[in-house]
Motif scaffolding. Structure first.
Motif, mmCIF file in Angstrom:
data_model
loop_
_atom_site.group_PDB
_atom_site.id
_atom_site.type_symbol
_atom_site.label_atom_id
_atom_site.label_comp_id
_atom_site.label_asym_id
_atom_site.label_seq_id
_atom_site.Cartn_x
_atom_site.Cartn_y
_atom_site.Cartn_z
ATOM 1 N N GLY A 1 0.810 -1.211 0.000
ATOM 2 C CA GLY A 1 0.000 0.000 0.000
ATOM 3 C C GLY A 1 0.843 1.259 0.000
ATOM 4 O O GLY A 1 0.465 2.285 -0.574
ATOM 5 N N SER A 2 2.023 1.196 0.636
ATOM 6 C CA SER A 2 2.905 2.363 0.688
ATOM 7 C C SER A 2 3.441 2.706 -0.696
ATOM 8 O O SER A 2 3.618 3.881 -1.042
ATOM 9 N N LEU A 3 3.698 1.687 -1.499
ATOM 10 C CA LEU A 3 4.278 1.903 -2.830
ATOM 11 C C LEU A 3 3.269 2.444 -3.837
ATOM 12 O O LEU A 3 3.640 2.832 -4.944
ATOM 13 N N GLU A 4 2.005 2.473 -3.455
ATOM 14 C CA GLU A 4 0.981 2.987 -4.371
ATOM 15 C C GLU A 4 1.115 4.489 -4.562
ATOM 16 O O GLU A 4 0.819 5.019 -5.645
ATOM 17 N N TYR A 5 1.598 5.187 -3.511
ATOM 18 C CA TYR A 5 1.654 6.656 -3.568
ATOM 19 C C TYR A 5 3.063 7.221 -3.423
ATOM 20 O O TYR A 5 3.274 8.419 -3.598
ATOM 21 N N PHE A 6 4.054 6.364 -3.080
ATOM 22 C CA PHE A 6 5.417 6.844 -2.854
ATOM 23 C C PHE A 6 6.435 5.898 -3.495
ATOM 24 O O PHE A 6 6.220 4.684 -3.532
ATOM 25 N N ASP A 7 7.517 6.483 -4.001
ATOM 26 C CA ASP A 7 8.681 5.693 -4.384
ATOM 27 C C ASP A 7 9.592 5.633 -3.165
ATOM 28 O O ASP A 7 10.001 6.674 -2.633
ATOM 29 N N ILE A 8 9.933 4.422 -2.713
ATOM 30 C CA ILE A 8 10.648 4.258 -1.445
ATOM 31 C C ILE A 8 11.908 3.434 -1.660
ATOM 32 O O ILE A 8 11.888 2.398 -2.333
ATOM 33 N N THR A 9 13.005 3.907 -1.068
ATOM 34 C CA THR A 9 14.258 3.159 -1.072
ATOM 35 C C THR A 9 14.717 2.979 0.370
ATOM 36 O O THR A 9 14.507 3.851 1.222
ATOM 37 N N ILE A 10 15.352 1.838 0.648
ATOM 38 C CA ILE A 10 15.814 1.503 2.001
ATOM 39 C C ILE A 10 17.273 1.087 1.919
ATOM 40 O O ILE A 10 17.640 0.238 1.104
ATOM 41 N N SER A 11 18.123 1.664 2.778
ATOM 42 C CA SER A 11 19.549 1.342 2.758
ATOM 43 C C SER A 11 20.118 1.286 4.181
ATOM 44 O O SER A 11 20.006 2.261 4.915
ATOM 45 N N PRO A 12 20.699 0.137 4.560
ATOM 46 C CA PRO A 12 20.670 -1.132 3.828
ATOM 47 C C PRO A 12 19.317 -1.798 3.998
ATOM 48 O O PRO A 12 18.640 -1.584 5.011
ATOM 49 N N ASP A 13 18.928 -2.614 3.050
ATOM 50 C CA ASP A 13 17.649 -3.299 3.167
ATOM 51 C C ASP A 13 17.799 -4.744 3.632
ATOM 52 O O ASP A 13 16.816 -5.380 4.028
ATOM 53 N N THR A 14 19.039 -5.263 3.590
ATOM 54 C CA THR A 14 19.299 -6.623 4.068
ATOM 55 C C THR A 14 20.523 -6.581 4.986
ATOM 56 O O THR A 14 21.545 -5.969 4.639
ATOM 57 N N PHE A 15 20.422 -7.212 6.145
ATOM 58 C CA PHE A 15 21.506 -7.134 7.129
ATOM 59 C C PHE A 15 21.392 -8.291 8.108
ATOM 60 O O PHE A 15 20.381 -9.005 8.161
ATOM 61 N N LEU A 16 22.456 -8.447 8.902
ATOM 62 C CA LEU A 16 22.518 -9.507 9.900
ATOM 63 C C LEU A 16 22.549 -8.880 11.291
ATOM 64 O O LEU A 16 23.394 -8.026 11.575
ATOM 65 N N LEU A 17 21.620 -9.292 12.142
ATOM 66 C CA LEU A 17 21.589 -8.857 13.537
ATOM 67 C C LEU A 17 22.364 -9.870 14.380
ATOM 68 O O LEU A 17 22.062 -11.061 14.362
ATOM 69 N N ILE B 1 19.360 2.485 9.686
ATOM 70 C CA ILE B 1 18.643 2.283 8.423
ATOM 71 C C ILE B 1 18.141 3.628 7.900
ATOM 72 O O ILE B 1 17.494 4.385 8.639
ATOM 73 N N VAL B 2 18.435 3.914 6.640
ATOM 74 C CA VAL B 2 17.998 5.164 6.009
ATOM 75 C C VAL B 2 16.875 4.848 5.036
ATOM 76 O O VAL B 2 17.032 4.008 4.133
ATOM 77 N N ILE B 3 15.733 5.518 5.212
ATOM 78 C CA ILE B 3 14.563 5.319 4.347
ATOM 79 C C ILE B 3 14.259 6.635 3.639
ATOM 80 O O ILE B 3 14.059 7.673 4.296
ATOM 81 N N ALA B 4 14.244 6.598 2.315
ATOM 82 C CA ALA B 4 13.932 7.782 1.518
ATOM 83 C C ALA B 4 12.633 7.549 0.760
ATOM 84 O O ALA B 4 12.380 6.444 0.260
ATOM 85 N N GLY B 5 11.798 8.569 0.681
ATOM 86 C CA GLY B 5 10.532 8.465 -0.030
ATOM 87 C C GLY B 5 10.262 9.686 -0.876
ATOM 88 O O GLY B 5 10.621 10.801 -0.489
ATOM 89 N N LYS B 6 9.636 9.481 -2.020
ATOM 90 C CA LYS B 6 9.305 10.592 -2.927
ATOM 91 C C LYS B 6 7.866 10.433 -3.386
ATOM 92 O O LYS B 6 7.423 9.331 -3.725
ATOM 93 N N LEU B 7 7.159 11.546 -3.390
ATOM 94 C CA LEU B 7 5.771 11.521 -3.842
ATOM 95 C C LEU B 7 5.680 11.105 -5.302
ATOM 96 O O LEU B 7 6.460 11.568 -6.147
ATOM 97 N N LYS B 8 4.729 10.246 -5.611
ATOM 98 C CA LYS B 8 4.445 9.943 -6.998
ATOM 99 C C LYS B 8 3.590 11.072 -7.578
ATOM 100 O O LYS B 8 2.840 11.738 -6.848
ATOM 101 N N PRO B 9 3.691 11.320 -8.882
ATOM 102 C CA PRO B 9 3.015 12.479 -9.487
ATOM 103 C C PRO B 9 1.509 12.525 -9.253
ATOM 104 O O PRO B 9 0.920 13.609 -9.197
ATOM 105 N N ASP B 10 0.864 11.373 -9.127
ATOM 106 C CA ASP B 10 -0.595 11.365 -9.009
ATOM 107 C C ASP B 10 -1.075 11.175 -7.561
ATOM 108 O O ASP B 10 -2.251 10.859 -7.334
ATOM 109 N N THR B 11 -0.199 11.384 -6.586
ATOM 110 C CA THR B 11 -0.601 11.232 -5.185
ATOM 111 C C THR B 11 -1.427 12.438 -4.750
ATOM 112 O O THR B 11 -0.926 13.579 -4.751
ATOM 113 N N PRO B 12 -2.683 12.251 -4.377
ATOM 114 C CA PRO B 12 -3.515 13.384 -3.970
ATOM 115 C C PRO B 12 -3.175 13.849 -2.550
ATOM 116 O O PRO B 12 -2.582 13.108 -1.772
ATOM 117 N N PRO B 13 -3.536 15.095 -2.191
ATOM 118 C CA PRO B 13 -3.321 15.576 -0.828
ATOM 119 C C PRO B 13 -4.061 14.689 0.173
ATOM 120 O O PRO B 13 -5.100 14.106 -0.129
#
Length: 325
Positions: A232-248, A263-275
């Motif tokens: 559901g999150s990817l429907e309105y945002f482009d999301i990247t996670i770094s690192p996304d795989t790791f060992l605890l 963990i660094v999470i970046a997100g960007k609005l997709k063009p058609d995301t409404p307010p």
């Protein structure tokens, strides 16, 4: 006349019954009011999660961050900096974990290091970096939601177990109150687990968040994990996670240098995301097959997937993003 008398008696009985019912109802209401009042009056603000307290309410309350040593009272410190330092200070020379374990297990103190397969109590923390001088104040600011430079925090901060909530209350018990009948195979925590931001197309349409993901207290195994955003999150945002795989890595019987990750999470609005207001959830799933094989081969019976067969009821990491015009 007999019928009239019987009728009057019946009316009197009905009236009496109504009076008793009203009286009983009043007593019940009063009793409930007393119970509710007693419950409310017994509560104090220190039971509220630290991150939810405002600046003023936090400074006027006791902070229970000292485990068995009691509560720290802000009123006992004339200098604010002294209070912050005491509330979050890693006082590892005063924990006396092995002495408490000796009493708990009923064994001589000199046998406790061997019980934990350590040389001394200092070994619990000896792989961690040195504690920075301003550690206590930084940890306080983060816990109260009053610092926004989370991404600038280095390993010297986020690898200290005292950096995370409830370590002194819960984490230290794995050494001070050991239970030989049980050992912990998996578990993790995220901090801060919930964050908020406001975006708009006319100003800033991207967010950048930092979360610390760490091994649960008392865990003796290596856990492979991968972080992914919910569908559901990817429907309105482009999301990247770094690192996304790791060992605890384990936290018991001693902390290892990779027990916590930034963990660094970046997100960007997709063009058609409404307010509107959006909830972005991140999930912990099993790592890729090749990484799982690599870690399982290296750590063998000490390797587990961080993701279990039971899905969590809530997202371990959640962002609430408000989108404006």
């Amino acid at each position: 006349m007999e019928e009239d008398s019987a009728s009057n008696d019946s009316k009197e009985k009905t009236k009496t019954n109504k009076n008793w019912k009203m009286l009983f109802g009043a007593v019940v209401i009063i009793a409930l009011a007393v119970i509710v009042y007693s419950f409310i009056s017994d509560q104090d603000d220190s039971s509220v999660p630290l991150a939810l307290l405002t600046q003023d309410s936090q400074e006027n309350n006791e902070v229970n961050l000292t485990g068995n040593e009691g509560k720290i009272k802000p009123s006992s410190y004339a200098v604010r900096k002294e209070y912050f330092e005491e509330a979050f200070k890693p006082r590892r020379d005063e924990y006396n974990l092995f002495e408490k374990a000796s009493e708990r297990l009923g064994i001589p103190l000199e046998d406790v290091p061997e019980y934990f397969t350590l040389n001394s109590e200092e070994d619990i923390f000896n792989e961690l970096p040195q504690v920075p001088e301003d550690f206590s104040e930084v940890a306080y600011l983060l816990a109260t939601g009053r610092t926004y430079a989370i991404g600038n925090l280095s390993e010297e901060y986020f690898l200290q177990p005292e950096f995370y909530p409830n370590f002194k209350e819960n984490g230290l018990k794995y050494w001070s109150e050991p239970d030989p009948k049980y050992w912990t195979t998996n578990g993790y925590g995220t901090y801060p687990a919930e964050q908020f931001d406001v975006l708009s197309y006319s100003n800033r349409d991207e967010f950048l968040a930092v979360v610390f993901l760490y091994t649960g207290y008392g865990v003796q195994t290596y856990q492979g994990a991968t972080l992914i955003p919910s569908s559901g999150s990817l429907e309105y945002f482009d999301i990247t996670i770094s690192p996304d795989t790791f060992l605890l890595t384990p936290t018991f019987p001693k902390f290892s240098k990779d027990w916590a990750h930034q963990i660094v999470i970046a997100g960007k609005l997709k063009p058609d995301t409404p307010p509107g207001e959006y909830s972005i959830g991140l999930l912990i799933v099993k790592p890729p097959y090749e990484k799982k094989v690599e870690w399982a081969s290296k750590y063998r019976n000490l390797y587990f997937d961080a993701a279990t067969g039971i899905a969590p009821s809530n997202f371990p990491i959640r962002f609430t993003i408000t989108v404006k015009e």
